[in-house]
Design a protein around this motif. Structure first.
Motif, PDB file in Angstrom:
ATOM      1  N   GLN A 255       0.824  -1.205   0.000  1.00 39.19           N
ATOM      2  CA  GLN A 255       0.000   0.000   0.000  1.00 39.19           C
ATOM      3  C   GLN A 255       0.862   1.259   0.000  1.00 39.19           C
ATOM      4  N   ALA A 256       1.967   1.208   0.732  1.00 38.12           N
ATOM      5  CA  ALA A 256       2.843   2.367   0.862  1.00 38.12           C
ATOM      6  C   ALA A 256       3.804   2.512  -0.310  1.00 38.12           C
ATOM      7  N   GLY A 257       3.758   1.593  -1.259  1.00 38.65           N
ATOM      8  CA  GLY A 257       4.591   1.701  -2.452  1.00 38.65           C
ATOM      9  C   GLY A 257       6.037   1.320  -2.249  1.00 38.65           C
ATOM     10  N   VAL A 258       6.327   0.446  -1.291  1.00 37.56           N
ATOM     11  CA  VAL A 258       7.712   0.035  -1.054  1.00 37.56           C
ATOM     12  C   VAL A 258       8.238  -0.710  -2.275  1.00 37.56           C
ATOM     13  N   GLU A 259       9.441  -0.351  -2.688  1.00 36.12           N
ATOM     14  CA  GLU A 259      10.095  -0.971  -3.841  1.00 36.12           C
ATOM     15  C   GLU A 259      11.601  -0.939  -3.619  1.00 36.12           C
ATOM     16  N   PRO A 260      12.381  -1.553  -4.518  1.00 28.58           N
ATOM     17  CA  PRO A 260      13.832  -1.516  -4.327  1.00 28.58           C
ATOM     18  C   PRO A 260      14.356  -0.090  -4.165  1.00 28.58           C
ATOM     19  N   GLY A 261      15.156   0.108  -3.117  1.00 30.84           N
ATOM     20  CA  GLY A 261      15.748   1.410  -2.849  1.00 30.84           C
ATOM     21  C   GLY A 261      14.941   2.325  -1.960  1.00 30.84           C
ATOM     22  N   SER A 262      13.739   1.928  -1.538  1.00 31.52           N
ATOM     23  CA  SER A 262      12.882   2.801  -0.733  1.00 31.52           C
ATOM     24  C   SER A 262      13.462   3.031   0.670  1.00 31.52           C
ATOM     25  N   ILE A 263      13.218   4.233   1.194  1.00 32.62           N
ATOM     26  CA  ILE A 263      13.453   4.553   2.599  1.00 32.62           C
ATOM     27  C   ILE A 263      12.085   4.487   3.278  1.00 32.62           C
ATOM     28  N   VAL A 264      11.951   3.623   4.299  1.00 28.65           N
ATOM     29  CA  VAL A 264      10.642   3.301   4.857  1.00 28.65           C
ATOM     30  C   VAL A 264      10.630   3.529   6.363  1.00 28.65           C
ATOM     31  N   TYR A 265       9.526   4.104   6.858  1.00 30.40           N
ATOM     32  CA  TYR A 265       9.289   4.162   8.298  1.00 30.40           C
ATOM     33  C   TYR A 265       8.103   3.275   8.638  1.00 30.40           C
ATOM     34  N   VAL A 266       8.301   2.341   9.580  1.00 28.68           N
ATOM     35  CA  VAL A 266       7.246   1.455  10.067  1.00 28.68           C
ATOM     36  C   VAL A 266       6.952   1.832  11.509  1.00 28.68           C
ATOM     37  N   ALA A 267       5.727   2.274  11.757  1.00 34.28           N
ATOM     38  CA  ALA A 267       5.325   2.630  13.115  1.00 34.28           C
ATOM     39  C   ALA A 267       4.788   1.397  13.816  1.00 34.28           C
ATOM     40  N   GLY A 268       5.462   0.982  14.882  1.00 34.85           N
ATOM     41  CA  GLY A 268       5.023  -0.170  15.660  1.00 34.85           C
ATOM     42  C   GLY A 268       5.893  -1.386  15.421  1.00 34.85           C
ATOM     43  N   ALA A 269       6.427  -1.954  16.503  1.00 37.03           N
ATOM     44  CA  ALA A 269       7.267  -3.154  16.410  1.00 37.03           C
ATOM     45  C   ALA A 269       6.595  -4.342  17.083  1.00 37.03           C
ATOM     46  N   GLY A 270       5.261  -4.367  17.050  1.00 30.93           N
ATOM     47  CA  GLY A 270       4.547  -5.581  17.405  1.00 30.93           C
ATOM     48  C   GLY A 270       4.675  -6.584  16.279  1.00 30.93           C
ATOM     49  N   PRO A 271       4.013  -7.729  16.369  1.00 31.99           N
ATOM     50  CA  PRO A 271       4.157  -8.743  15.323  1.00 31.99           C
ATOM     51  C   PRO A 271       3.818  -8.249  13.910  1.00 31.99           C
ATOM     52  N   VAL A 272       2.757  -7.440  13.750  1.00 29.86           N
ATOM     53  CA  VAL A 272       2.436  -6.940  12.409  1.00 29.86           C
ATOM     54  C   VAL A 272       3.515  -5.978  11.932  1.00 29.86           C
ATOM     55  N   GLY A 273       3.984  -5.095  12.809  1.00 27.30           N
ATOM     56  CA  GLY A 273       5.041  -4.181  12.411  1.00 27.30           C
ATOM     57  C   GLY A 273       6.321  -4.894  12.028  1.00 27.30           C
ATOM     58  N   VAL A 337       0.176   0.324  14.079  1.00 23.28           N
ATOM     59  CA  VAL A 337      -0.237   0.501  15.469  1.00 23.28           C
ATOM     60  C   VAL A 337      -1.757   0.512  15.580  1.00 23.28           C
ATOM     61  N   GLY A 338      -2.402   1.457  14.890  1.00 23.98           N
ATOM     62  CA  GLY A 338      -3.856   1.543  14.948  1.00 23.98           C
ATOM     63  C   GLY A 338      -4.347   2.498  16.019  1.00 23.98           C
ATOM     64  N   PHE A 339      -5.606   2.293  16.428  1.00 26.85           N
ATOM     65  CA  PHE A 339      -6.304   3.305  17.218  1.00 26.85           C
ATOM     66  C   PHE A 339      -5.858   3.410  18.679  1.00 26.85           C
ATOM     67  N   GLU A 340      -5.056   2.472  19.176  1.00 29.32           N
ATOM     68  CA  GLU A 340      -4.545   2.595  20.542  1.00 29.32           C
ATOM     69  C   GLU A 340      -3.156   3.223  20.559  1.00 29.32           C
ATOM     70  N   ALA A 341      -2.904   4.122  19.614  1.00 30.21           N
ATOM     71  CA  ALA A 341      -1.607   4.789  19.519  1.00 30.21           C
ATOM     72  C   ALA A 341      -1.379   5.700  20.723  1.00 30.21           C
ATOM     73  N   ARG A 342      -0.101   5.951  20.998  1.00 31.06           N
ATOM     74  CA  ARG A 342       0.272   6.820  22.115  1.00 31.06           C
ATOM     75  C   ARG A 342       1.165   7.940  21.603  1.00 31.06           C
ATOM     76  N   GLY A 343       1.171   9.051  22.333  1.00 37.95           N
ATOM     77  CA  GLY A 343       1.995  10.186  21.971  1.00 37.95           C
ATOM     78  C   GLY A 343       3.475   9.901  22.186  1.00 37.95           C
ATOM     79  N   SER A 344       4.321  10.701  21.551  1.00 40.19           N
ATOM     80  CA  SER A 344       5.768  10.525  21.693  1.00 40.19           C
ATOM     81  C   SER A 344       6.261  11.215  22.969  1.00 40.19           C
ATOM     82  N   GLY A 345       7.490  10.920  23.361  1.00 39.65           N
ATOM     83  CA  GLY A 345       8.045  11.462  24.587  1.00 39.65           C
ATOM     84  C   GLY A 345       7.778  10.562  25.772  1.00 39.65           C
ATOM     85  N   ALA A 346       8.508  10.779  26.835  1.00 41.69           N
ATOM     86  CA  ALA A 346       8.428   9.905  28.007  1.00 41.69           C
ATOM     87  C   ALA A 346       7.061   9.912  28.653  1.00 41.69           C
ATOM     88  N   SER A 347       6.331  11.019  28.544  1.00 45.23           N
ATOM     89  CA  SER A 347       5.027  11.122  29.201  1.00 45.23           C
ATOM     90  C   SER A 347       3.863  11.011  28.222  1.00 45.23           C
TER      91      SER A 347
END
Length: 475
Positions: A255-273, A337-347
């Motif tokens: 969906q995000a158009g990943v192809e050879p040479g892409s720079i990609v950001y994946v939000a979330g390191a759970g199993p789907v991420g 991540v989806g709808f239970e996302a949290r804000g950045s920073g320690a708090s």
């Protein structure tokens, strides 16, 4: 008006229990379709399948009248309980969720002895009490791999003894959506809306597969048979991921158009991420950056070559990406991540639109955002009234100004599961290692849910019958 078999608002001209081509009209003028399961159309007819004693089970499956499954009891509580042995029918008319009540014969279906069934992050949304699901009713589980022990009379190509992967989304193969390949939004399997799944609230009332046995409808269309059963069992920890998270992660990357040479950001390191990150590598991405708040999950992402960002640390996400790549933006961004996302920073507290806004902020001009992360129309646990109704505070104008495109929705698993099976069988990807799959017993399901909810970087796979020889005890 609609027929009495559902309490959906009067928005349809036909009975929504069933849909087909021709129609019949009842005395009150309401249109019903062939196979409708409402009380008027059922007329007291029996929809029972063959008695258990008459089922011809394969030699690998011991004949048994019993069945057990993982049942959601209350927020934070699941239990393994005795449940009905599956029949070639669906009867969810007693569901406490009115929108998913339906009754239909399933002679096009098959009954499977479950070989493996996985705990998914979307299951956790229900178990945390973040959906409309009441406790004590639903058998959970939509990630299923199993051996066929019975087929209905309308099944032509699948047979007893076949070892198969089951797509989490249930599809009829006959409606316009299925014919387009949009099997995640099948029109004929859910009385409330397009799309259905096993063991998920508002998704048609289909019984979940975190059980010893499960019924799969439309078997010829849905099931993916593994060509070599013995080789498949050797790689079962990888192949079990074809039912959902591997195709879902791959779908997000596509969906995000990943192809050879892409720079990609994946939000979330759970199993789907993690599955998505591995998919980005499979698609040839030059750099895959994974963001999360849990150190063990970030370590798991680094274990197979990802760059990582700790979102709890101070600083802007774009600056953190710049420190890795030399540029503040990326070609592709993926919300896992989806709808239970949290804000950045320690708090950072819960902010359901945080990841969506992050992705819109870092995507380059003309870039694409894939959103396999789950978003819902009703979230009773949300902190604001708007979010409880699925309305989020998004910086959509920023994405528009960049001509960025966003892609949402369930993964149509059948679009990807066969080629991804081939990639596994030919050793092009080690997806079980990437997501840290761990096989446990069905009895350990409650502890698996508990550990997963606490952020453990493990993909829990249950083996209800102990057939994999790889079960690890949880202490």
């Amino acid at each position: 008006s609609v027929c009495a078999c559902t309490k959906v608002a009067p928005r349809a001209q036909v009975c929504v229990s069933s849909r087909s081509v021709s129609t019949v009209k009842s005395p009150n003028g309401l249109i019903h379709l062939p196979g409708c399961g409402c009380a008027l159309c059922a007329g007291g007819r029996s929809l029972k399948g063959k008695p258990v004693s008459e089922r011809e089970l394969s030699t690998a499956a011991q004949p048994s009248a019993s069945n057990r499954g993982v049942v959601y009891m209350a927020p934070g509580v699941v239990e393994v309980k005795p449940i009905d042995f599956p029949k070639l029918e669906l009867d969810s008319t007693s569901s406490p969720v009115a929108s998913e009540r339906q009754k239909r014969k399933c002679e096009h279906g098959a009954i499977l002895k479950v070989v493996t069934t996985n705990i998914c992050g979307s299951d956790q949304h229900m178990v945390r009490g973040r959906t409309s699901l009441p406790g004590g009713y639903m058998v959970l589980g939509h990630e299923i791999t199993g051996e066929i022990v019975e087929v209905g009379r309308d099944v032509e190509f699948m047979k007893e003894g076949d070892l198969c992967s089951v797509p989490f989304n249930i599809a009829c193969g006959r409606c316009p959506a299925c014919k387009r390949g949009d099997t995640g939004v099948c029109l004929f399997v859910n009385p409330a809306r397009a799309g259905a799944a096993f063991g998920y609230v508002d998704m048609g009332g289909w019984v979940g597969g975190q059980a010893e046995y499960v019924m799969v409808p439309y078997a010829d269309f849905n099931l993916l048979k593994f060509p070599d059963k013995d080789r498949a069992m050797e790689k079962i920890a990888d192949l079990t991921l074809l039912s959902d998270i591997f195709p879902t992660g791959f779908h997000g990357a596509k969906q995000a158009g990943v192809e050879p040479g892409s720079i990609v950001y994946v939000a979330g390191a759970g199993p789907v991420g993690l599955a998505c990150a591995a998919s980005c590598h499979l698609l040839g991405a030059a750099c895959v950056i994974v963001g999360d708040a849990i150190p063990t999950r970030l370590a798991q992402a680094r274990s197979f070559g990802c760059e990582t960002i700790d979102i709890t640390s101070d600083g802007d996400l774009a600056h953190k990406i710049h420190a890795i790549t030399g540029s503040p933006d990326v070609d592709c961004a993926i919300d896992c991540v989806g709808f239970e996302a949290r804000g950045s920073g320690a708090s950072g507290g819960e902010k359901p639109a945080q990841v969506l806004n992050d992705c819109m902020g870092i995507i380059r001009e003309g870039g694409q955002i894939g959103i396999p992360g789950l978003y819902v129309t009703e979230d009773p646990g949300a902190s604001t009234e708007a979010a409880q109704l699925g309305s989020l505070n998004m910086t959509f104008g920023l994405a528009w100004s960049k001509s960025a495109s966003m892609h949402t929705g369930q993964c149509p698993v059948m679009k990807y599961h066969r080629p991804l099976m081939n990639a596994i069988m030919h050793d092009k990807v080690r997806i079980a290692e990437a997501v840290n799959a761990k096989i446990i017993s069905l009895d350990d399901a409650p502890l698996g849910y508990q550990n997963f909810d606490q952020g453990e970087s493990v993909k829990y796979v249950m083996d209800p019958h102990g057939v994999t020889g790889k079960v690890q005890a949880l202490g």
